[in-house]
Scaffold this active site. Structure first.
Site, PDB file in Angstrom:
ATOM      1  N   TYR A   1      -6.241   3.804  -9.809  1.00 47.01           N
ATOM      2  CA  TYR A   1      -5.534   5.085  -9.646  1.00 47.01           C
ATOM      3  C   TYR A   1      -5.197   5.652 -11.025  1.00 47.01           C
ATOM      4  O   TYR A   1      -4.434   5.041 -11.786  1.00 47.01           O
ATOM      5  CB  TYR A   1      -4.258   4.920  -8.801  1.00 47.01           C
ATOM      6  CG  TYR A   1      -4.508   4.556  -7.340  1.00 47.01           C
ATOM      7  CD1 TYR A   1      -5.803   4.462  -6.819  1.00 47.01           C
ATOM      8  CD2 TYR A   1      -3.451   4.306  -6.478  1.00 47.01           C
ATOM      9  CE1 TYR A   1      -6.025   4.133  -5.484  1.00 47.01           C
ATOM     10  CE2 TYR A   1      -3.665   3.973  -5.142  1.00 47.01           C
ATOM     11  CZ  TYR A   1      -4.955   3.889  -4.657  1.00 47.01           C
ATOM     12  OH  TYR A   1      -5.159   3.550  -3.346  1.00 47.01           O
TER      13      TYR A   1
ATOM     14  N   HIS B   1      -9.827  -4.078  -3.499  1.00 46.81           N
ATOM     15  CA  HIS B   1      -9.741  -2.670  -3.094  1.00 46.81           C
ATOM     16  C   HIS B   1     -10.849  -2.276  -2.113  1.00 46.81           C
ATOM     17  O   HIS B   1     -10.595  -1.604  -1.112  1.00 46.81           O
ATOM     18  CB  HIS B   1      -9.791  -1.783  -4.344  1.00 46.81           C
ATOM     19  CG  HIS B   1      -9.207  -0.423  -4.145  1.00 46.81           C
ATOM     20  ND1 HIS B   1      -8.633   0.295  -5.152  1.00 46.81           N
ATOM     21  CD2 HIS B   1      -9.107   0.366  -3.044  1.00 46.81           C
ATOM     22  CE1 HIS B   1      -8.204   1.457  -4.687  1.00 46.81           C
ATOM     23  NE2 HIS B   1      -8.487   1.522  -3.401  1.00 46.81           N
TER      24      HIS B   1
HETATM   25  N1  LIG Z   1      -7.185   1.330  -0.010  1.00 48.16           N
HETATM   26  C1  LIG Z   1      -7.797   2.488  -0.124  1.00 48.16           C
HETATM   27  O1  LIG Z   1      -9.022   2.586  -0.280  1.00 48.16           O
HETATM   28  C2  LIG Z   1      -6.967   3.756  -0.060  1.00 48.16           C
HETATM   29  C3  LIG Z   1      -7.615   4.995   0.128  1.00 48.16           C
HETATM   30  C4  LIG Z   1      -6.806   6.137   0.199  1.00 48.16           C
HETATM   31  C5  LIG Z   1      -5.422   6.026   0.091  1.00 48.16           C
HETATM   32  N2  LIG Z   1      -4.830   4.790  -0.121  1.00 48.16           N
HETATM   33  C6  LIG Z   1      -3.361   4.659  -0.272  1.00 48.16           C
HETATM   34  O2  LIG Z   1      -2.709   5.322   0.801  1.00 48.16           O
HETATM   35  C7  LIG Z   1      -1.792   6.285   0.298  1.00 48.16           C
HETATM   36  C8  LIG Z   1      -1.660   7.453   1.262  1.00 48.16           C
HETATM   37  O3  LIG Z   1      -2.900   8.041   1.542  1.00 48.16           O
HETATM   38  P1  LIG Z   1      -3.291   9.519   1.043  1.00 48.16           P
HETATM   39  O4  LIG Z   1      -2.505   9.838  -0.177  1.00 48.16           O
HETATM   40  O5  LIG Z   1      -4.775   9.546   0.999  1.00 48.16           O
HETATM   41  O6  LIG Z   1      -2.919  10.445   2.283  1.00 48.16           O
HETATM   42  P2  LIG Z   1      -1.602  10.824   3.126  1.00 48.16           P
HETATM   43  O7  LIG Z   1      -0.420  10.058   2.659  1.00 48.16           O
HETATM   44  O8  LIG Z   1      -1.993  10.748   4.556  1.00 48.16           O
HETATM   45  O9  LIG Z   1      -1.451  12.366   2.797  1.00 48.16           O
HETATM   46  C9  LIG Z   1      -0.971  12.874   1.606  1.00 48.16           C
HETATM   47  C10 LIG Z   1      -0.909  14.399   1.787  1.00 48.16           C
HETATM   48  O10 LIG Z   1      -0.071  14.720   2.906  1.00 48.16           O
HETATM   49  C11 LIG Z   1       0.987  15.587   2.499  1.00 48.16           C
HETATM   50  N3  LIG Z   1       2.215  15.086   3.179  1.00 48.16           N
HETATM   51  C12 LIG Z   1       2.786  13.865   3.057  1.00 48.16           C
HETATM   52  N4  LIG Z   1       3.881  13.777   3.831  1.00 48.16           N
HETATM   53  C13 LIG Z   1       4.002  14.974   4.466  1.00 48.16           C
HETATM   54  C14 LIG Z   1       4.933  15.490   5.401  1.00 48.16           C
HETATM   55  N5  LIG Z   1       5.963  14.756   5.843  1.00 48.16           N
HETATM   56  N6  LIG Z   1       4.760  16.780   5.834  1.00 48.16           N
HETATM   57  C15 LIG Z   1       3.717  17.534   5.388  1.00 48.16           C
HETATM   58  N7  LIG Z   1       2.794  17.079   4.509  1.00 48.16           N
HETATM   59  C16 LIG Z   1       2.940  15.815   4.044  1.00 48.16           C
HETATM   60  C17 LIG Z   1       1.086  15.474   1.002  1.00 48.16           C
HETATM   61  O11 LIG Z   1       1.472  16.694   0.431  1.00 48.16           O
HETATM   62  P3  LIG Z   1       2.900  16.877  -0.337  1.00 48.16           P
HETATM   63  O12 LIG Z   1       2.791  16.107  -1.605  1.00 48.16           O
HETATM   64  O13 LIG Z   1       2.960  18.357  -0.529  1.00 48.16           O
HETATM   65  O14 LIG Z   1       3.951  16.369   0.587  1.00 48.16           O
HETATM   66  C18 LIG Z   1      -0.344  15.117   0.610  1.00 48.16           C
HETATM   67  O15 LIG Z   1      -1.102  16.312   0.453  1.00 48.16           O
HETATM   68  C19 LIG Z   1      -2.369   6.644  -1.082  1.00 48.16           C
HETATM   69  O16 LIG Z   1      -1.435   7.276  -1.918  1.00 48.16           O
HETATM   70  C20 LIG Z   1      -2.826   5.280  -1.567  1.00 48.16           C
HETATM   71  O17 LIG Z   1      -1.726   4.531  -2.073  1.00 48.16           O
HETATM   72  C21 LIG Z   1      -5.596   3.667  -0.170  1.00 48.16           C
END
Ligand SMILES: NC(=O)c1ccc[n+]([C@@H]2O[C@H](COP(=O)([O-])OP(=O)(O)OC[C@H]3O[C@@H](n4cnc5c(N)ncnc54)[C@H](OP(=O)(O)O)[C@@H]3O)[C@@H](O)[C@H]2O)c1
Length: 269
Positions: free
Chosen positions: A56, A117
């Site tokens: 990251y 990962h």
């Molecule tokens: N292991 C892997 O391969 C892998 C892959 C992807 C992700 N991850 C992990 O999973 C975490 C989360 O996944 P992600 O970041 O892909 O997606 P996510 O958490 O599903 O979505 C993040 C998005 O949703 C918005 N959001 C979050 N809470 C909200 C709410 N209560 N109301 C409205 N909008 C909201 C955020 O915008 P705002 O900032 O404007 O709230 C952001 O644009 C990552 O940060 C990472 O640590 C792991």
């Protein structure tokens, strides 16, 4: 905050993701102020599980997380820190050096959870686990896990890990169940392996589903909270949403305490 208890460890049902903290594939110093502010507000709201990875922002997310934790004064023992080794670093030597670099950036002396990962085609998983098992033996890592592993790969990892695997972190949400189909969820439950659901919110379907909207209106919560509640209402499932917005962070944190009814779960399929 509700917790899952596994291997004598309590882990919050909702943790905090760090993808996009400090940049994306590469560090972006223009994002440092917003990233630090997001981490500090998450800590002050009460988040204690943080999910990061060496990839990251090419390690910068770990640096900023380490800084935010240090400045918060929260004792290390109150936190649950997860990081991940990248698919290009799965040889015995590379795992050990990746791990040391992650710890240096985080300014910590152990990890609660260390994940592979992504699986890599042709990987020598026995070699990787030789290093991971050693890190557990040496007390540098409390628990081992994997991410994006399909059932066949997960079975192989279970056989090679000298300690019970803690989690398989996969994409899992109301509109995206591809990874847990074909028996992965059942196998994880049988083996007491947590599913950590990533990208739990960021889907167009979460915003457009009429069923999610109806349940949100009835409960007086947001659609995003319903999306998270659907995950944390399932035994053995935790999630790690990410947000820069303190109001969203608070809503996501509070969603951990929403237990959907059997009827609501059925409506969501
Ligand atoms: N292991 C892997 O391969 C892998 C892959 C992807 C992700 N991850 C992990 O999973 C975490 C989360 O996944 P992600 O970041 O892909 O997606 P996510 O958490 O599903 O979505 C993040 C998005 O949703 C918005 N959001 C979050 N809470 C909200 C709410 N209560 N109301 C409205 N909008 C909201 C955020 O915008 P705002 O900032 O404007 O709230 C952001 O644009 C990552 O940060 C990472 O640590 C792991």
């Amino acid at each position: 905050m509700r917790f899952e208890k596994i291997q004598n460890t309590c882990i919050p049902k909702v943790g905090f993701g760090t993808w996009r903290i400090g940049g994306e594939g590469l560090p972006d110093s223009k994002k440092d102020n917003d990233s630090l502010a997001a981490l500090k507000s998450a800590l002050s709201i009460g988040y204690r599980h943080f999910d990061t990875a060496e990839s990251y922002a090419a390690g910068h997310a770990e640096e900023l997380l380490g800084l935010a934790v240090q400045e918060s004064g929260i004792p290390r023992g109150d936190l649950f820190i997860t990081s991940k080794v990248s698919p290009d670093h799965l040889s015995y030597e590379s795992v050990l050096s990746s791990f040391e670099n992650s710890l240096k950036r985080l300014k910590m002396d152990y990890l609660d959870l260390y994940l592979i990962h992504w699986p890599r085609r042709g990987m020598n998983l026995a070699d990787t686990f030789r290093a991971l098992n050693q890190l557990v033996c040496d007390g540098r890592v409390r628990h081992l896990g994997v991410s994006n592993f399909k059932l066949k790969e997960l079975r192989e990892a279970v056989a090679l890990s000298q300690s019970p695997l803690f989690t398989n972190q996969v994409s899992y949400s109301i509109p995206d169940r591809r990874m847990v189909e074909n028996g992965l969820l059942d196998y994880c439950r049988q083996q007491s392996i947590l599913i950590t659901a990533y990208t739990p919110i960021n889907h167009r379907n979460t915003r457009s589903s009429k069923t999610i909207q109806r349940i949100a209106e009835t409960r007086g919560c947001t659609r995003e909270q319903v999306a998270l509640a659907w995950l944390v209402s399932q035994p053995g499932v935790i999630t790690i949403p990410m947000s820069f917005n303190p109001q969203h962070q608070r809503e996501n944190f509070q969603a951990a305490d929403i237990q959907l009814t059997a009827e609501e779960m059925e409506l969501l399929g």
